[in-house]
Structure formats: C-alpha cells, structure tokens
Design a protein around this motif. Structure first.
Motif, PDB file in Angstrom:
ATOM      1  N   GLN A  42       3.153   7.101  -4.198  1.00 49.14           N
ATOM      2  CA  GLN A  42       3.295   6.197  -5.339  1.00 49.14           C
ATOM      3  C   GLN A  42       2.126   6.447  -6.279  1.00 49.14           C
ATOM      4  OE1 GLN A  42       6.052   5.411  -3.883  1.00 49.14           O
ATOM      5  NE2 GLN A  42       5.134   5.709  -1.868  1.00 49.14           N
TER       6      GLN A  42
ATOM      7  N   HIS B 114       7.760   0.320   2.779  1.00 49.29           N
ATOM      8  CA  HIS B 114       8.612   1.496   2.736  1.00 49.29           C
ATOM      9  C   HIS B 114       9.231   1.702   4.113  1.00 49.29           C
ATOM     10  CE1 HIS B 114       5.648   4.385   4.729  1.00 49.29           C
ATOM     11  NE2 HIS B 114       5.007   3.241   4.650  1.00 49.29           N
TER      12      HIS B 114
ATOM     13  N   ALA C 192       9.090  -1.877  -5.460  1.00 50.27           N
ATOM     14  CA  ALA C 192       8.776  -0.978  -6.582  1.00 50.27           C
ATOM     15  C   ALA C 192       8.365  -1.741  -7.836  1.00 50.27           C
ATOM     16  CB  ALA C 192       9.974  -0.074  -6.884  1.00 50.27           C
TER      17      ALA C 192
ATOM     18  N   LEU D 221       3.046  -3.024  -1.123  1.00 51.48           N
ATOM     19  CA  LEU D 221       4.269  -2.236  -1.054  1.00 51.48           C
ATOM     20  C   LEU D 221       4.766  -2.131   0.383  1.00 51.48           C
ATOM     21  CD1 LEU D 221       3.120   0.755  -3.309  1.00 51.48           C
ATOM     22  CD2 LEU D 221       4.637  -1.112  -4.002  1.00 51.48           C
TER      23      LEU D 221
ATOM     24  N   SER E  83      -0.193   8.919  -0.126  1.00 42.79           N
ATOM     25  CA  SER E  83       0.690   7.977  -0.809  1.00 42.79           C
ATOM     26  C   SER E  83       1.478   8.696  -1.895  1.00 42.79           C
ATOM     27  CB  SER E  83      -0.131   6.849  -1.443  1.00 42.79           C
ATOM     28  OG  SER E  83       0.688   6.037  -2.267  1.00 42.79           O
TER      29      SER E  83
ATOM     30  N   LEU F 174      11.084   2.449  -1.513  1.00 43.38           N
ATOM     31  CA  LEU F 174      10.281   1.256  -1.818  1.00 43.38           C
ATOM     32  C   LEU F 174      11.134   0.007  -1.968  1.00 43.38           C
ATOM     33  CD1 LEU F 174       7.696   2.535  -4.461  1.00 43.38           C
ATOM     34  CD2 LEU F 174       7.320   2.140  -2.027  1.00 43.38           C
TER      35      LEU F 174
ATOM     36  N   LEU G 189       4.718  -1.234  -9.272  1.00 39.36           N
ATOM     37  CA  LEU G 189       4.186   0.016  -9.805  1.00 39.36           C
ATOM     38  C   LEU G 189       3.642  -0.035 -11.237  1.00 39.36           C
ATOM     39  CD1 LEU G 189       6.549   2.691  -8.241  1.00 39.36           C
ATOM     40  CD2 LEU G 189       4.424   1.717  -7.364  1.00 39.36           C
TER      41      LEU G 189
ATOM     42  N   THR H  57      15.566   0.381  -5.321  1.00 36.89           N
ATOM     43  CA  THR H  57      14.362   0.978  -5.907  1.00 36.89           C
ATOM     44  C   THR H  57      14.548   1.214  -7.394  1.00 36.89           C
ATOM     45  OG1 THR H  57      13.824   2.067  -3.801  1.00 36.89           O
ATOM     46  CG2 THR H  57      12.768   2.928  -5.792  1.00 36.89           C
TER      47      THR H  57
ATOM     48  N   CYS I  32       7.251   8.097  -7.401  1.00 38.01           N
ATOM     49  CA  CYS I  32       7.350   7.192  -6.252  1.00 38.01           C
ATOM     50  C   CYS I  32       8.425   7.683  -5.297  1.00 38.01           C
ATOM     51  CB  CYS I  32       7.625   5.755  -6.696  1.00 38.01           C
ATOM     52  SG  CYS I  32       9.307   5.434  -7.270  1.00 38.01           S
TER      53      CYS I  32
END
Length: 225
Positions: free
Chosen positions: A153, A197, A97, A195, A151, A93, A100, A15, A89
């Motif tokens: 992020q 996770h 990531a 994304l 979320s 991720l 982003l 990440t 974030c």
C-alpha cells in the motif's frame, strides 16, 4: 491508482468501491486500474462489473510483472506537466482501502516522495523471517530502516513512477521499488494505517507462501548489489 490482484473475486469489488468513494470524497479524479495476474477465478469479471479498468496478464507473471503491465498504462500521465500522485495497493484490502488517502496527503504535504503504509495491527503471518530479511536487505542496499518493508500500500509523486518501473519480479516488487526510489534521490516515509488484508497464518500453505516470498527477496537483493 493501480490495484494488484490475483484470485481476489470475493474482495476486489469492495476494494474498488472503497477506493472510489474515499478519493471522490476528497475531490480527487479517480482512475482505478486493476492489474490481474491471470486469475483463475472470476476476478477479471468482477473488476469490470465494479467499473474499474482491467489490465490482465497473458499468463501468471507474479505480482511485479503483472503490476508493471498496469503501471505502463499510467506512465503517460506522469510524464505530463503537474503529474498526479500515484497510489498502489493490493486487491484484498476490501473496505479498509478507505484509509489510503492519508498516504496521498503525506506526499502532497511534502513529508516524503514515496509513502508506505505500515499496518497498525498485525494480522496473521509467521515468525517474521521473511519480513526481517526484507527489512535487512533494504537497510543493506540503501540504508533505510522500515517497519513495513513489503507493504504493497503506497503513494508516490508522479515523478517517482518512471524511476521504479519495471518493478522487480514477483514478490520482490516492494523491496526493489523502495531501493530504486531511494537510490534515485526520492524520500521514503511510512504512515501507520488501520488496514486489514487476506493474511496467511502458521499453516503449511502460509509457510510455503512465505518461502516463495523469501526466495524472491533474496533474488531482488542480489540483482541490486
């Protein structure tokens, strides 16, 4: 940027690397602060090895509490003239990531003051009870309709950060942040990103996790009525 982490030793380095590479490509000055919620694995060691700053909670505070500690390290920057955009974030991720910077672009383009990433693909999850409650709570508290109410992020204009810190406790962090920003007059928008996770599924562990989330969602709604 502030990365929230708890027992993410297997993903946090990827990440951090993805964030650094993605924002460096855009010519950004990259400062990565990891909020470690007193992990019991080697997360703290891996963060330092990856070259990020570490703010480690003295005990397990929950996501909101640990991330507040890291945010307070960043607050002096946003109180200066021409404050930077702040990215938040989650530590799980990994390589995704790299998506982003699109949140930052949305903020800088004037589309919103607080940009929230909506996952383009659903990964894991239960029957939607906790997320549905979060969505309804935000609607009741400030009139916003979000597809991704919890979320983690996000990107925000620097001026938004003092309005949302301290974050709401534990898993109530994102609901509280959204409501506090909207009530302070800031515009909240969503950006769909591809994304992934570490998701919990329809297992006993997953349902217990979502039960804890739901409890925190109820508490944060009550606290902001």
């Amino acid at each position: 940027m502030i990365v929230s982490a708890f027992n993410e030793a297997d993903r946090i380095a990827a990440t951090v690397t993805a964030l650094r590479d993605a924002f460096a490509r855009d010519g950004e000055e990259v400062r990565i602060v990891v909020a470690d919620d007193h992990s019991t694995d080697t997360t703290a060691h891996v963060v330092l090895e990856a070259g990020a700053e570490l703010v480690r909670a003295p005990r397990n505070l929950g996501k909101g509490g640990a991330t507040t500690l890291a945010a307070r390290e960043v607050l002096p920057l946003v109180l200066e003239p021409d404050p930077p955009v702040v990215v938040l974030c989650d530590g799980d991720l990994a390589d995704t990531a790299v998506q982003l910077p699109r949140l930052v672009q949305a903020v800088r383009a004037g589309e919103c003051d607080l940009a929230v990433a909506a996952f383009s693909r659903r990964v894991g999850g239960g029957f939607g009870v906790a997320v549905g409650y979060a969505r309804a709570a935000i609607r009741r508290l400030c009139g916003l309709e979000l597809t991704a109410p919890i979320s983690g992020q996000r990107a925000m204009r620097g001026e938004v950060l003092p309005a949302v810190v301290p974050f709401a406790p534990r898993f109530g962090m994102e609901i509280g942040m959204t409501v506090d920003a909207a009530r302070a007059g800031f515009r909240v928008g969503e950006v769909e990103l591809d994304l992934t996770h570490r998701a919990t599924g329809r297992t006993l562990k997953g349902f217990l996790h979502r039960g804890r989330q739901l409890k925190d969602f109820v508490l944060v709604e009550l606290s902001r009525r």
